[in-house]
Motif scaffolding. Structure first.
Motif, PDB file in Angstrom:
ATOM      1  N   ILE A   1       0.820  -1.217   0.000  1.00  0.00           N
ATOM      2  CA  ILE A   1       0.000   0.000   0.000  1.00  0.00           C
ATOM      3  C   ILE A   1       0.850   1.261   0.000  1.00  0.00           C
ATOM      4  O   ILE A   1       0.570   2.218  -0.712  1.00  0.00           O
ATOM      5  N   SER A   2       1.925   1.293   0.774  1.00  0.00           N
ATOM      6  CA  SER A   2       2.708   2.522   0.912  1.00  0.00           C
ATOM      7  C   SER A   2       3.427   2.918  -0.367  1.00  0.00           C
ATOM      8  O   SER A   2       3.801   4.069  -0.530  1.00  0.00           O
ATOM      9  N   GLU A   3       3.606   1.996  -1.314  1.00  0.00           N
ATOM     10  CA  GLU A   3       4.299   2.314  -2.560  1.00  0.00           C
ATOM     11  C   GLU A   3       3.350   2.623  -3.714  1.00  0.00           C
ATOM     12  O   GLU A   3       3.779   2.811  -4.838  1.00  0.00           O
ATOM     13  N   ILE A   4       2.062   2.711  -3.442  1.00  0.00           N
ATOM     14  CA  ILE A   4       1.078   2.984  -4.485  1.00  0.00           C
ATOM     15  C   ILE A   4       1.235   4.411  -5.000  1.00  0.00           C
ATOM     16  O   ILE A   4       1.386   5.348  -4.231  1.00  0.00           O
ATOM     17  N   SER A   5       1.202   4.548  -6.322  1.00  0.00           N
ATOM     18  CA  SER A   5       1.240   5.868  -6.941  1.00  0.00           C
ATOM     19  C   SER A   5      -0.020   6.048  -7.776  1.00  0.00           C
ATOM     20  O   SER A   5      -0.442   5.145  -8.479  1.00  0.00           O
TER      21      SER A   5
ATOM     22  N   GLU B   1       0.129  -0.320  10.374  1.00  0.00           N
ATOM     23  CA  GLU B   1       0.888   0.498   9.418  1.00  0.00           C
ATOM     24  C   GLU B   1       0.234   0.477   8.037  1.00  0.00           C
ATOM     25  O   GLU B   1       0.261   1.487   7.323  1.00  0.00           O
ATOM     26  N   ASN B   2      -0.371  -0.644   7.645  1.00  0.00           N
ATOM     27  CA  ASN B   2      -1.103  -0.694   6.375  1.00  0.00           C
ATOM     28  C   ASN B   2      -2.337   0.199   6.413  1.00  0.00           C
ATOM     29  O   ASN B   2      -2.678   0.852   5.429  1.00  0.00           O
ATOM     30  N   VAL B   3      -3.013   0.240   7.549  1.00  0.00           N
ATOM     31  CA  VAL B   3      -4.184   1.105   7.699  1.00  0.00           C
ATOM     32  C   VAL B   3      -3.755   2.573   7.621  1.00  0.00           C
ATOM     33  O   VAL B   3      -4.386   3.379   6.934  1.00  0.00           O
ATOM     34  N   PHE B   4      -2.662   2.911   8.292  1.00  0.00           N
ATOM     35  CA  PHE B   4      -2.144   4.283   8.207  1.00  0.00           C
ATOM     36  C   PHE B   4      -1.758   4.627   6.765  1.00  0.00           C
ATOM     37  O   PHE B   4      -2.025   5.734   6.288  1.00  0.00           O
ATOM     38  N   ALA B   5      -1.135   3.693   6.056  1.00  0.00           N
ATOM     39  CA  ALA B   5      -0.757   3.922   4.655  1.00  0.00           C
ATOM     40  C   ALA B   5      -2.002   4.122   3.790  1.00  0.00           C
ATOM     41  O   ALA B   5      -2.007   4.958   2.881  1.00  0.00           O
ATOM     42  N   ALA B   6      -3.060   3.385   4.076  1.00  0.00           N
ATOM     43  CA  ALA B   6      -4.319   3.562   3.335  1.00  0.00           C
ATOM     44  C   ALA B   6      -4.881   4.961   3.554  1.00  0.00           C
ATOM     45  O   ALA B   6      -5.337   5.612   2.612  1.00  0.00           O
ATOM     46  N   ILE B   7      -4.836   5.458   4.790  1.00  0.00           N
ATOM     47  CA  ILE B   7      -5.311   6.814   5.082  1.00  0.00           C
ATOM     48  C   ILE B   7      -4.484   7.841   4.318  1.00  0.00           C
ATOM     49  O   ILE B   7      -5.025   8.796   3.747  1.00  0.00           O
TER      50      ILE B   7
END
Length: 141
Positions: A60-64, A92-98
């Motif tokens: 998720i954190s690398e999504i552009s 951390e995945n939930v935070f990255a989604a936000i």
């Protein structure tokens, strides 16, 4: 009587599959096989929908959003986020989604202009060639 546990599953279909009942039945067979039992649908709440949201693979954190038509959600005041249960088990995945919702909607400093709804579900995406893939996150309506 014992209550049956249900597991929400969203299946995103292209119009070419949804518009042909034979293909739709074949798609259901693929979904049930992926879920572990082709004989029945018990234990799963399955939603079939036409493809119209943003679907994401594992990190998720690398999504552009640069090449994903992100302007479609700009200035929206409501966003639904579906997370695969495995991904949601890591905060951390939930935070990255936000963070990605903030980027996508243009509300990068706060969430006052955007109602967010988080769903926990398995997300299966079927293409026109009947290839089925599981995704980690969906952002859409």
């Amino acid at each position: 009587m014992k209550a049956m546990t249900t597991n929400p599953v969203r299946v995103s279909l292209p119009a070419s599959v949804a518009s042909d009942i034979g293909s739709l039945k074949k798609a259901l067979g693929s979904v049930l096989d992926h879920l572990g039992c082709q004989a029945c649908c018990s234990g799963h709440d399955i939603l079939f929908e036409l493809q119209r949201d943003f679907y994401f693979d594992r990190n998720i954190s690398e999504i552009s959003f640069a090449s994903r038509g992100a302007s479609k959600l700009a200035r929206r005041d409501d966003v639904t986020v579906s997370l695969n249960p495995e991904a949601a088990s890591n905060i951390e995945n939930v935070f990255a989604a936000i963070d990605k919702i903030a980027e996508l909607t243009g509300h990068t400093a706060c969430a006052t202009g955007c109602d967010m709804r988080f769903n926990l579900e398995r997300i299966l995406v079927l293409d026109a060639k009947m290839n089925l893939q599981e995704r980690v996150m969906t952002i859409g309506r």
